[in-house]
Design an enzyme around this catalytic site. Structure first.
Site, short mmCIF file in Angstrom:
data_model
loop_
_atom_site.label_atom_id
_atom_site.label_comp_id
_atom_site.label_asym_id
_atom_site.label_seq_id
_atom_site.Cartn_x
_atom_site.Cartn_y
_atom_site.Cartn_z
N CYS A 41 6.17 -8.84 -4.60
CA CYS A 41 5.70 -10.17 -4.91
C CYS A 41 4.84 -10.75 -3.80
CB CYS A 41 6.87 -11.07 -5.29
SG CYS A 41 7.51 -10.54 -6.88
N ARG A 70 0.00 1.62 4.02
CA ARG A 70 -1.29 1.86 4.68
C ARG A 70 -2.48 1.15 4.03
NH1 ARG A 70 -3.31 6.48 5.17
NH2 ARG A 70 -3.88 6.42 7.35
N GLY A 112 -0.49 14.18 14.64
CA GLY A 112 0.47 13.81 13.61
C GLY A 112 -0.19 13.99 12.26
#
Ligand SMILES: *Cc1c(COP(=O)(O)O)cnc(C)c1O
Length: 401
Positions: free
Chosen positions: A328, A298, A261
């Site tokens: 937040c 990530r 991938g």
């Protein structure tokens, strides 16, 4: 991708924005083909979960790739993109038998990763050959969160349970047409990977009806200058020779399968954001952009590094910044980064944004998912619109309380 072009795309399509380049996808695909050119029967199945935009899938179809899928929805997306069921492999983990049955009825190659489902599937469908996912108990990479072939991992059937697999096969009369492993996403050491392939070769000798051996993926790409990445050319040279030798031993020319991938799409994508605020605090300078972990999780999820550069002022004086999102809660994209001087309104570009970025995005903080643009043969195409307020409400039922 050229800075001026990227800036013009943010003017045309807005920000934040994902931009992908098909030429990079194709050259990475070609690198694997070249590295394994000695193997006549080679199949690359792009791992859809890295980036599942249907146009990306269609591009993979165009360059003759197959696909690796982990949910019935990815299977259906693949079929929608034009893949024949035979060019799709379904490699789920921990899904119900009924989901696997649904995929099998569509005619896709099934890959089973536990004895319970193997036995049930074999009992009901002895005539549908399946692949088995083996856990070789090898720690292939550095990052625990993305390493999946080790002893504590939930993936695959333990290498020590081969006798049990064979008993299930005998009892049900089912056929095993492939053996598979996927050790995780961070292969640094080719020799460790090759050790795992030896385990898979030994496993393969236990089954007489094989058509393919699937070595999964885990090819690492560079994230910053000087980063170690998988040397695919070296791996290709070593594994091709060994594979062909093994086929002789096995007595049949098998297909060698990979399912990358990240290797195929990571470097083909960038993520562009607009700097809303530059804030000086007693300890830091924060550059706050119009995005956050809702769009690119990530760094917060597994400490991934994305190189960040200021494409509005590429040759400015370099300073240290905390690049943060607008969500937040703690939402850091990059800490203590040296970036050419940032002003409010600048466009920051995040590299390696083609894999596991948009596909992991969410609506957290009730933000819209961003648009995606594909560059192909020098033209830019909007391949996903930014969401709108209606999308946030779409599946919510209004009840009278
Ligand atoms: C995620 C996954 C891949 C792709 O891994 P990359 O590190 O992105 O190449 C391949 N096979 C399976 C079974 C996966 O779950």
């Amino acid at each position: 991708m050229d800075n001026k072009l990227l800036i013009s795309l943010t003017q045309k399509y807005g920000s934040p924005l994902y931009v992908y380049d098909t030429s990079k996808i194709e050259s990475q695909y070609q690198r694997i083909l070249n590295a394994f050119s000695k193997v006549k029967k080679l199949k690359i199945n792009y791992a859809v979960k890295a980036n599942s935009n249907i146009n990306i899938l269609k591009f993979f179809k165009k360059i003759n790739s197959g696909i690796d899928t982990v949910s019935i929805q990815e299977v259906l997306l693949g079929i929608e993109a034009g893949f024949s069921p035979e060019s799709i492999i379904f490699t789920p983990n921990g899904v119900s038998l009924s989901e696997i049955e649904e995929a099998a009825k569509l005619g896709v190659q099934i890959n089973i990763d536990n004895l319970s489902v193997l036995e049930q599937f074999g009992h009901h469908y002895p005539n549908i050959p399946v692949c088995v996912r083996i856990n070789p108990h090898i720690m292939a990479g550095g990052n625990r969160k993305i390493s999946v072939g080790h002893i504590n991992s939930k993936f695959g059937i333990s290498i020590h349970q081969i006798p049990h697999i064979k008993r299930v096969v005998e009892n049900t009369g089912m056929k095993i047409n492939g053996v598979h492993m996927h050790t995780g996403s961070d292969i640094l050491d080719i020799d460790v990977f090759l050790a795992a392939t030896e385990i898979l070769f030994n496993t393969a000798l236990e089954f007489q009806d094989l058509e393919f051996i699937d070595f999964g993926s885990g090819f690492k790409v560079p994230y910053k200058e000087g980063d170690i990445s998988t040397n695919i050319e070296e791996l290709g040279a070593k594994l091709s020779t060994r594979f062909l030798e093994f086929c002789k031993e096995y007595g049949k020319e098998l297909t060698l399968v990979f399912e990358p991938g990240k290797f195929l799409v990571s470097e083909a994508g960038v993520f562009l954001t607009h700097v809303n605020v530059v804030k000086h605090t007693p300890s830091n300078v924060f550059a706050s952009v119009d995005s956050g972990l809702n769009h690119l999780i990530r760094p917060m999820l597994y400490d991934a590094y994305h190189h960040i550069h200021n494409i509005s002022n590429p040759s400015g004086r370099e300073r240290y910044y905390e690049v943060v999102g607008y969500i937040c809660e703690t939402d850091t994209f990059g800490s203590n980064r040296r970036i050419s001087e940032i002003s409010e309104g600048d466009i920051l570009c995040f590299n390696n944004a083609g894999a596991y970025c948009f596909s992991m995005s969410s609506n957290y903080n009730s933000r819209f998912k961003p648009a995606e643009v594909l560059i192909h043969n020098g033209k830019d195409y909007l391949i996903r619109k930014q969401e709108t307020f209606n999308d946030l409400l779409k599946n919510q039922e209004l009840v009278d309380l």
